[in-house]
Design an enzyme around this catalytic site. Structure first.
Site, short mmCIF file in Angstrom:
data_model
loop_
_atom_site.label_atom_id
_atom_site.label_comp_id
_atom_site.label_asym_id
_atom_site.label_seq_id
_atom_site.Cartn_x
_atom_site.Cartn_y
_atom_site.Cartn_z
N LYS A 22 0.74 -1.24 -0.01
CA LYS A 22 0.02 -0.03 -0.01
C LYS A 22 0.74 1.03 -0.01
O LYS A 22 0.58 2.18 -0.79
CB LYS A 22 -1.03 0.03 1.05
CG LYS A 22 -2.11 1.08 1.01
CD LYS A 22 -3.13 0.64 2.08
CE LYS A 22 -2.72 0.38 3.41
NZ LYS A 22 -2.27 1.35 4.26
N ARG A 66 12.59 -9.52 12.21
CA ARG A 66 11.91 -8.44 13.00
C ARG A 66 10.81 -9.08 13.81
O ARG A 66 10.13 -10.16 13.29
CB ARG A 66 11.50 -7.26 12.80
CG ARG A 66 12.40 -6.35 11.95
CD ARG A 66 11.87 -4.77 11.49
NE ARG A 66 10.66 -5.13 10.86
CZ ARG A 66 10.00 -4.11 10.25
NH1 ARG A 66 10.31 -2.80 10.57
NH2 ARG A 66 8.67 -4.68 9.89
#
Length: 224
Positions: free
Chosen positions: A17, A165
């Site tokens: 996006k 992460r």
């Protein structure tokens, strides 16, 4: 007929996006307005809204809807947004969508389209959970499937260790998708009832998705 220039972009985590928002805003010559940028700008300028938002962010909480709406209102009233804007990350729930409708009504303008980027859940998990980040300050990004390092677990650029992460773990991604399903998918249905939502696939290359999005907006323009 003027081109469609007042657009909301929605899509789940991993749909690309942010990338598409930047590209589409450039193609349409309108400002890209994201909630993250709104928060950072207000906090860095130490505006009254920014100071209030920082309290919530420092505590690890979401910025309340009313603050987000006030920041968006202020941003959309800036001169560069006079002829249009692309909203990214706002509205994130139906309450914000209703507030946005009221805001636009007071400004005597309307949304042109809501572009929904669609990606299968399995692909989203693959995209995000496959990311590996270099531990160096440069934080080079690789992907185990799409852009793997030459040597597993080692950055091609600086030789530092690559790691995943916590935000990119499959468990975390699934939780983020649950939040999206609960909060943001109803926004798409809200705009569908207004005849504004158009869904496109976000599979394929970045260029392919951008072309698909522009073609969808052109079709919407022709239908009006």
């Amino acid at each position: 007929m003027p081109p469609l220039t007042r657009i909301v972009l929605v899509g789940p985590p991993g749909a690309g996006k942010g990338t598409q928002a930047t590209r589409l805003a450039g193609k349409l010559s309108v400002p890209h307005i994201s909630t993250g940028d709104l928060f950072r700008a207000n906090i860095s300028r130490q505006t009254a809204l920014g100071k209030r938002a920082k309290v919530f962010m420092d505590a690890g909480h979401l910025v309340p809807d009313e603050l987000t709406i006030e920041m968006a209102k202020d941003r959309m009233r800036q001169p560069d947004a006079e002829n249009g804007f692309l909203l990214d990350g706002f509205p994130r729930n139906v309450s914000q969508a209703e507030a946005l409708d009221e805001l636009l009504k007071t400004e005597a303008i309307t949304l042109d389209a809501v572009l929904d980027l669609e990606v299968p859940e399995g692909e989203i998990i693959k995209r995000i959970a496959g990311r590996r980040i270099c531990r160096s300050r440069s934080a080079h990004v690789f992907h185990v499937s799409y852009s793997p390092p030459k040597k597993q677990g080692v950055c091609d650029v600086c030789g530092d260790e690559l790691y995943q992460r916590d935000d990119d773990s499959e468990e975390t991604v699934r939780k983020r998708l649950e939040v999206y399903s609960t909060q943001t998918e109803p926004v798409i249905e809200y705009y569908k009832t207004q005849g504004l939502a158009v869904t496109i696939s976000s599979l394929g290359s970045v260029d392919e998705v951008t072309r698909r999005a522009l073609e969808a907006l052109e079709r919407e323009d022709d239908d009006e």
